[in-house]
Design an enzyme around this catalytic site. Sequence first.
Site, short mmCIF file in Angstrom:
data_model
loop_
_atom_site.label_atom_id
_atom_site.label_comp_id
_atom_site.label_asym_id
_atom_site.label_seq_id
_atom_site.Cartn_x
_atom_site.Cartn_y
_atom_site.Cartn_z
N ASN A 9 0.86 -1.18 0.00
CA ASN A 9 0.00 0.00 0.00
C ASN A 9 0.90 1.24 0.00
O ASN A 9 1.51 1.57 1.01
CB ASN A 9 -0.91 -0.01 1.23
CG ASN A 9 -1.79 1.23 1.32
OD1 ASN A 9 -1.91 2.00 0.36
ND2 ASN A 9 -2.41 1.43 2.47
N TRP A 10 0.97 1.91 -1.14
CA TRP A 10 1.84 3.08 -1.25
C TRP A 10 1.25 4.33 -0.63
O TRP A 10 1.92 5.35 -0.51
CB TRP A 10 2.17 3.32 -2.73
CG TRP A 10 3.30 2.48 -3.23
CD1 TRP A 10 3.70 1.27 -2.72
CD2 TRP A 10 4.17 2.76 -4.33
NE1 TRP A 10 4.76 0.78 -3.44
CE2 TRP A 10 5.08 1.68 -4.44
CE3 TRP A 10 4.27 3.80 -5.24
CZ2 TRP A 10 6.07 1.64 -5.42
CZ3 TRP A 10 5.24 3.75 -6.21
CH2 TRP A 10 6.14 2.69 -6.30
N LYS A 11 -0.04 4.28 -0.28
CA LYS A 11 -0.72 5.44 0.30
C LYS A 11 -0.49 6.67 -0.61
O LYS A 11 -0.48 6.53 -1.83
CB LYS A 11 -0.25 5.66 1.74
CG LYS A 11 -0.42 4.39 2.59
CD LYS A 11 -0.16 4.61 4.05
CE LYS A 11 -0.33 3.30 4.80
NZ LYS A 11 -0.17 3.48 6.26
N HIS A 91 -9.42 0.75 5.25
CA HIS A 91 -8.16 1.01 5.96
C HIS A 91 -8.42 1.94 7.13
O HIS A 91 -9.28 2.83 7.06
CB HIS A 91 -7.14 1.61 4.99
CG HIS A 91 -5.75 1.61 5.52
ND1 HIS A 91 -5.30 2.56 6.42
CD2 HIS A 91 -4.69 0.80 5.29
CE1 HIS A 91 -4.03 2.33 6.71
NE2 HIS A 91 -3.64 1.25 6.04
N GLU A 93 -6.97 4.45 8.16
CA GLU A 93 -6.84 5.87 7.82
C GLU A 93 -8.12 6.40 7.17
O GLU A 93 -8.46 7.58 7.31
CB GLU A 93 -5.63 6.08 6.90
CG GLU A 93 -4.32 5.81 7.62
CD GLU A 93 -3.14 5.51 6.71
OE1 GLU A 93 -2.07 5.22 7.24
OE2 GLU A 93 -3.32 5.58 5.47
N GLU A 158 -4.83 -5.15 10.65
CA GLU A 158 -3.83 -4.11 10.89
C GLU A 158 -4.13 -3.39 12.21
O GLU A 158 -4.98 -2.48 12.23
CB GLU A 158 -3.83 -3.10 9.76
CG GLU A 158 -3.35 -3.62 8.43
CD GLU A 158 -2.98 -2.48 7.49
OE1 GLU A 158 -1.82 -2.42 7.06
OE2 GLU A 158 -3.85 -1.64 7.22
N GLY A 164 2.98 2.02 10.87
CA GLY A 164 3.97 3.07 10.72
C GLY A 164 4.67 3.49 11.99
O GLY A 164 5.41 4.48 12.00
N SER A 203 3.86 -2.28 10.40
CA SER A 203 5.31 -2.28 10.61
C SER A 203 5.97 -3.59 10.20
O SER A 203 6.91 -4.06 10.84
CB SER A 203 5.64 -1.93 12.07
OG SER A 203 5.21 -0.62 12.39
N GLY A 224 3.14 -1.27 4.20
CA GLY A 224 3.11 0.15 3.89
C GLY A 224 4.46 0.63 3.38
O GLY A 224 4.85 0.38 2.25
N GLY A 225 5.19 1.33 4.25
CA GLY A 225 6.43 1.97 3.85
C GLY A 225 7.45 1.04 3.22
O GLY A 225 8.19 1.43 2.30
#
Length: 243
Positions: A9-11, A91, A93, A158, A164, A203, A224-225
């Site tokens: 997920n590049w957001k 998600h 967010e 999640e 993150g 994470s 994610g990251g």
Amino acid sequence: MPQKIAAGNWKMNGTRSSLSEIQAIAEAAQDIDCTAILCPPAPLIHSAAGLAGPLAIGGQNCHHAKSGAFTGDISAAQLVDCGASYVILGHSERREGYGESDTLVRDKAQEALRSGLTPIICLGESRDQRTAGQALDIVLAQLSVSVPDDAQIIIAYEPVWAIGTGLVPSVAEITEMHDALRAQLHAIYGASGQDISILYGGSVKPSNAQEIFAIPNVNGALVGGASLKAEDFLPIMRSLAES
């Protein structure tokens, strides 16, 4: 059996200059035995789909309506038209920042399925809910309302407090949650619930992927990251393939 799935997920990260990373991941994915999905920002989906090869491309959200006067939104059919085959829904967010309810997530999932997308439905508890001992109740309640009638879905657990932050639940905590999710999926869908992939997210990185993928009922990860760079995402994919 559930598929082994590594989803990135590049957001709200990435521009056209980032397409080289997608191409690098796509080329390496040919030799890694797992299902690999990348969900870049919407402006990159069409270009990414042209590079992806064995790498599937997904969206990060869609509207619950087929079309209409919804300025700035994206329909499931539009994602398909751009080359997407998956979509992330619910998600944390989106739930927290945009007030998306379990019912809305379900409606979006139904529309995604009608349009030919596989929904990746996200669930998770806050740190306060975990500390209060409510994690299982919260997440299972989200599951019961958020999922569509059709079992052609992916679930991503999640924990909100792990996204993150570098914090990761213990093996025992992940095991308890994924076992409970599997049991409830079986209760909802019958035998088909045994085949739904349940991903862990929060994470995930190369250094902890192997330990996480060794846990029963963890069928992959929503990353994610660490999915933004091939050098980080590919080791996670390899750990999954070897699990």
